[in-house]
Scaffold this motif. Structure first.
Motif, PDB file in Angstrom:
ATOM      1  N   ARG A 350      27.882 -43.051  31.447  1.00 16.36           N
ATOM      2  CA  ARG A 350      29.117 -43.085  30.667  1.00 16.36           C
ATOM      3  C   ARG A 350      30.013 -44.242  31.101  1.00 16.36           C
ATOM      4  N   THR A 351      30.145 -44.437  32.401  1.00 15.64           N
ATOM      5  CA  THR A 351      30.956 -45.544  32.899  1.00 15.64           C
ATOM      6  C   THR A 351      30.378 -46.881  32.464  1.00 15.64           C
ATOM      7  N   GLY A 352      29.049 -47.008  32.554  1.00  8.73           N
ATOM      8  CA  GLY A 352      28.412 -48.260  32.177  1.00  8.73           C
ATOM      9  C   GLY A 352      28.516 -48.556  30.700  1.00  8.73           C
ATOM     10  N   LEU A 353      28.326 -47.548  29.858  1.00  6.41           N
ATOM     11  CA  LEU A 353      28.436 -47.756  28.411  1.00  6.41           C
ATOM     12  C   LEU A 353      29.862 -48.135  28.013  1.00  6.41           C
ATOM     13  N   THR A 354      30.831 -47.508  28.648  1.00  3.99           N
ATOM     14  CA  THR A 354      32.226 -47.842  28.361  1.00  3.99           C
ATOM     15  C   THR A 354      32.530 -49.280  28.755  1.00  3.99           C
ATOM     16  N   ALA A 355      32.018 -49.692  29.903  1.00  5.87           N
ATOM     17  CA  ALA A 355      32.224 -51.070  30.349  1.00  5.87           C
ATOM     18  C   ALA A 355      31.536 -52.062  29.404  1.00  5.87           C
ATOM     19  N   LEU A 356      30.351 -51.735  28.948  1.00  5.32           N
ATOM     20  CA  LEU A 356      29.654 -52.604  27.998  1.00  5.32           C
ATOM     21  C   LEU A 356      30.435 -52.733  26.696  1.00  5.32           C
ATOM     22  N   ALA A 357      30.938 -51.608  26.192  1.00  5.27           N
ATOM     23  CA  ALA A 357      31.691 -51.641  24.934  1.00  5.27           C
ATOM     24  C   ALA A 357      32.924 -52.534  25.057  1.00  5.27           C
ATOM     25  N   GLN A 358      33.620 -52.441  26.172  1.00  4.01           N
ATOM     26  CA  GLN A 358      34.808 -53.271  26.369  1.00  4.01           C
ATOM     27  C   GLN A 358      34.444 -54.746  26.465  1.00  4.01           C
ATOM     28  N   ALA A 359      33.377 -55.044  27.191  1.00  2.02           N
ATOM     29  CA  ALA A 359      32.983 -56.442  27.385  1.00  2.02           C
ATOM     30  C   ALA A 359      32.374 -57.059  26.133  1.00  2.02           C
ATOM     31  N   LEU A 360      31.872 -56.221  25.237  1.00  5.37           N
ATOM     32  CA  LEU A 360      31.242 -56.718  24.001  1.00  5.37           C
ATOM     33  C   LEU A 360      32.205 -56.681  22.814  1.00  5.37           C
ATOM     34  N   SER A 361      33.473 -56.531  23.061  1.00  3.68           N
ATOM     35  CA  SER A 361      34.467 -56.454  21.988  1.00  3.68           C
ATOM     36  C   SER A 361      34.297 -57.624  21.008  1.00  3.68           C
ATOM     37  N   GLY A 362      34.199 -57.283  19.734  1.00  3.12           N
ATOM     38  CA  GLY A 362      34.053 -58.294  18.700  1.00  3.12           C
ATOM     39  C   GLY A 362      32.624 -58.665  18.377  1.00  3.12           C
ATOM     40  N   HIS A 363      31.684 -58.218  19.186  1.00  2.00           N
ATOM     41  CA  HIS A 363      30.274 -58.567  18.940  1.00  2.00           C
ATOM     42  C   HIS A 363      29.616 -57.529  18.036  1.00  2.00           C
ATOM     43  N   ARG A 364      28.800 -57.996  17.098  1.00  2.00           N
ATOM     44  CA  ARG A 364      28.053 -57.094  16.221  1.00  2.00           C
ATOM     45  C   ARG A 364      26.755 -57.758  15.808  1.00  2.00           C
TER      46      ARG A 364
END
Length: 623
Positions: A350-364
C-alpha cells in the motif's frame, strides 16, 4: 523493573503469554493469537490441555479438531481472511499427531501465512529411552519427529527448560507478526517441560503490542521504478497476494485510475480490483484469461505487486515474450522483489503503490493501449457468459455450477478452493466482487484444505456466507472437520461436485501421455485397469452422517434452488451435484511445464513428448 513472579507450569505460562499478545497496524489493535486448535494425547493432554482448561475460554478460546493437518488449514484460512494480522495456535501430542502438522506447515510457509504450532515432544529429562512414539537415531540423541517441521517453519525451537520459553516465545511472536518473515512457527514442547513449574516474571504476562510496519520505498529504487514506468508503452501490473495482505486494493485502484495501466491477477491476488473495473483483466498465466495472457505476451514492462511469480503465473517462463520486457517488483521481501532480474522496490504494497501514484502524477498510457485491453475484456466477458449459460433442465457442467453460484452469492460471500480442476475454472471465470471473496490456496494447492479453511474463515467473519468448493477426490482426502463445523455451529456451505475421480489430474495425464492412468474412481475391468463402472460411493450420505444438512441437485434448476437454500440456512449445509463431465471451460491460454517421458513405447506418450518439445522452446530466462 518489578521482581514479582508468578508460579505456573510452562504450559500455563505459555497460554497466559499468548493471550496477552496483540498486533497493531494503522492504529488498529487486535489479538495476535485468537484461539487454539487441539487434539490431545499423552504428549500434551496434561500440559497444554490442562493449561487451556485452567485458563478458560475467555482467556484462550479452544476449538476441538479431528485431524491435525486440518487444524492447521483452519488456522491458516482464519489468518488469511484477517490479512495476517491475527493467527491461531495448534497443539498436538507427540508422534503422528506432530508429523501430521507438516503438510499444513508447508502450506502456511509457502503462502506466507502465520500459524503457531505447539507439538508435544519427548521427555527433556529422558527418564525412559525410548518412550512411546519416539524416533530413535543412532548418532543424534536429541532428534525427534518434530525436526521434520524445521524446513517448513519460519522459526523453530525446542523448549527444553521452562526458562528458555521466554526468549523463544518472544521470537515466535516477532516472526508471526512480521509481514516479511511470517509463516509457520514451531515451538516443540517436551511433555515433561510442559508440566514443570517455574517462577515467571510478571512482565512476561504484560500486554505486548507487535506493530505491523508499512515500510516505504527507498528513494533511489522509487525513482528507477517511476522512470521505467514512464518510458514503457505497454505496462502491465501483476497483482499478487501481497495486495490483499497489505489492504492495498484502494491504493491499487487509485494508481490504475490515474495511469490506465491494466491489472492481471495471480490466484492469491484475484479480487485486487473488482471484476467489472475497466482495467481488470482477470487471472494471469496457465489458468489465466485470454486477454490477460495476450497482454502479458506483449508487455514491455511487468510491474509485480506482492507476487512471488510462481510457474503458473509465468507459464513456466514462457509468458512474457516481448524482446525487451523488463520487471519492476514491489514487494515487502527483497527475496521476491529481485525475481526475474527485476528492479526491486522493497516496500509495503500500500505504501509503495501510493508513492508510485504520487510520483507518476500526470502520466497515462496511450489511449490506443487502453482501447485494446478494454476490447479484450469485452470479448472475455462473452466467453464467461457462454460458460455460465445453462437451461434449468440440464445436468450441469462444472462451469455451469460456478455460474449458478455466481448468481446466488452476495458481494461479501467468500468462495474457498485449493485443488483439482476448480482452481483453473475459477481463476478464468469467477467474477470477484470484493477483496476477500476469492480465497484460493494455490501456493501449495493442497487437497483437503477447503473444508477446514472454511471453518477458519467463518470464525473470522461470523456473519459472512462461506462456500467451500470441492470435488469428490478432495472431499475424500479430509471430510473429518465437518464434525467440527457441526459441533461449533459454523454454517459453512459445502458445494460437493461429484465427477467420479481426479478430474484435473486425469486431464493432465491425458495431455502428457499418461492416458488418465489411476485417476478414475471405478471398478477394475476384466483387463485389470480401473475402467469399469463408477464406484457406488454416496458422498452426500457421508456428509449427512457427519451431521450436515444435505441437498441433492440433479439439474441446473435444482442446483440454483439448493444454493439459495444453503445460503439462507443457519446450519452447515452440503449441496451435492453430479456434473456432466463434458469440458466446458475455456482452454488454457498459456503453457505449464510438466515434463513428459523422453522415450516411450506408447503412442500417446510419444505424441505428448512432441508437443512438449515444441512448447519448451518458448521458455526464457529473464536476465
Amino acid at each position: 523493573m518489578s521482581t514479582t513472579t508468578r508460579r505456573l507450569t510452562t504450559a500455563q505460562a505459555l497460554v497466559r503469554f499468548l493471550a496477552a499478545q496483540f498486533s497493531e497496524r494503522d492504529g488498529v489493535r487486535r489479538r495476535l493469537i485468537t484461539g487454539t486448535w487441539g487434539i490431545f494425547g499423552h504428549g500434551n493432554v496434561a500440559g497444554i490441555g490442562q493449561a487451556l482448561l485452567e485458563a478458560g475460554e475467555d482467556v484462550m478460546p479452544f476449538h476441538q479438531g479431528r485431524n491435525e493437518q486440518a487444524m492447521v488449514h483452519a488456522a491458516v484460512g482464519h489468518a488469511r481472511h484477517l490479512n495476517r494480522l491475527s493467527a491461531q495456535a495448534v497443539t498436538t501430542s507427540i508422534g503422528p499427531g506432530a508429523t501430521n502438522l507438516v503438510t499444513g506447515a508447508a502450506l502456511a510457509t509457502i503462502n506466507r501465512l502465520p500459524v503457531l504450532l505447539l507439538p508435544g515432544d519427548y521427555f527433556a529429562t529422558r527418564p525412559a529411552d525410548p518412550l512411546l512414539q519416539q524416533l530413535e537415531h543412532p548418532v543424534e540423541a536429541d532428534l525427534s519427529v518434530n525436526d521434520t517441521l524445521r524446513p517448513v517453519s519460519r522459526y523453530f525451537d525446542r523448549v527444553t527448560r521452562p526458562e528458555t520459553l521466554i526468549p523463544s516465545a518472544l521470537h515466535a511472536m516477532r516472526v508471526l507478526a512480521d509481514p516479511a518473515e511470517t509463516g509457520a512457527v514451531t515451538l516443540a514442547l517436551p511433555q515433561d517441560v510442559q508440566a514443570q513449574a517455574h517462577d515467571w516474571p510478571e512482565e512476561f504476562f504484560a500486554e505486548r503490542v507487535w506493530r505491523v510496519r508499512r515500510p516505504g520505498p527507498d528513494p533511489v529504487e522509487l525513482a528507477a521504478a517511476v522512470g521505467a514506468i514512464r518510458t514503457a508503452r505497454r505496462p502491465l501490473i501483476v497483482a499478487g497476494g501481497g495486495v490483499h495482505h497489505s489492504e492495498a486494493e484502494a491504493a491499487l485502484e487509485a494508481l490504475v485510475d490515474a495511469t490506465g495501466i491494466p491489472v492481471a491477477s495471480t490466484q492469491a491476488g484475484k479480487g485486487s480490483l473488482r471484476y467489472d473495473h475497466p482495467a481488470d483483466l482477470g487471472g494471469i498465466g496457465h489458468t489465466g484469461t485470454a486477454v490477460s495472457d495476450d497482454i502479458a505476451r506483449t508487455a514491455d514492462l511487468v510491474i509485480g505487486v506482492g507476487t512471488r511469480y510462481s510457474d503458473f503465473t509465468t507459464a513456466s517462463g514462457t509468458l512474457f515474450q516481448h524482446p525487451d520486457v523488463r520487471f519492476v517488483n514491489l514487494n515487502i521481501t527483497a527475496f521476491d522483489a529481485h525475481k526475474l532480474a527485476g528492479r526491486p522496490l522493497v516496500a509495503d504494497a500500500r505504501t509503495g503503490l501510493t508513492a508510485l501514484a504520487q510520483a507518476l502524477s500526470g502520466h497515462r498510457v496511450d489511449a490506443s493501449y487502453e482501447a485494446e485491453y478494454r476490447a479484450g475484456r469485452a470479448r472475455w466477458d462473452s466467453v464467461v457468459n457462454a460458460a455460465y449459460a445453462a437451461e434449468d433442465s440440464a445436468v450441469p457442467t462444472q462451469t455451469q455450477v460456478l455460474g449458478a453460484l455466481d448468481a446466488v452469492v452476495g458481494d461479501d460471500d467468500v468462495v474457498i478452493n485449493a485443488a483439482g480442476s476448480l482452481p483453473g475454472d475459477l481463476h478464468k471465470l469467477w467474477r470477484t466482487r470484493s477483496p476477500r471473496q476469492y480465497h484460493l490456496e494455490y501456493g501449495y494447492s493442497c487437497m483437503g484444505y477447503e473444508i477446514p479453511a472454511a471453518m477458519g474463515v467463518q470464525l473470522a467473519a461470523p456473519d459472512t456466507p462461506v462456500w467451500s468448493l470441492v470435488g469428490d477426490g478432495t472431499y475424500l482426502m479430509m471430510p473429518t472437520e465437518i464434525v467440527t463445523a457441526v459441533q461449533e455451529g459454523l454454517p459453512v456451505n459445502l458445494v460437493l461436485v461429484q465427477n467420479h475421480g481426479y478430474a484435473s489430474i486425469g486431464g493432465l495425464s491425458e495431455e502428457t501421455g499418461g492416458e488418465r492412468f489411476g485417476t478414475a474412481y471405478r471398478y477394475r475391468a476384466a483387463d485389470g485397469t480401473f475402467t469399469g463402472d463408477p464406484l457406488p460411493v454416496d458422498l452426500a450420505a457421508n456428509a449427512a452422517s457427519l451431521g450436515m444438512d444435505v441437498i441433492r441437485a440433479k439439474t441446473v434448476g435444482e442446483l440454483r434452488e439448493a444454493l439459495a437454500a444453503a445460503r439462507a440456512s443457519d446450519r452447515p449445509t452440503c449441496v451435492h451435484v453430479e456434473t456432466d463431465p463434458a469440458p466446458t471451460a475455456p482452454p488454457a491460454a498459456a503453457w505449464w511445464d510438466v515434463p513428459v517421458a523422453e522415450v516411450a513405447s506408447r503412442e500417446a506418450a510419444s505424441a505428448a513428448r512432441e508437443r512438449y518439445d515444441r512448447q519448451v522452446t518458448a521458455r526464457r530466462h529473464h536476465l
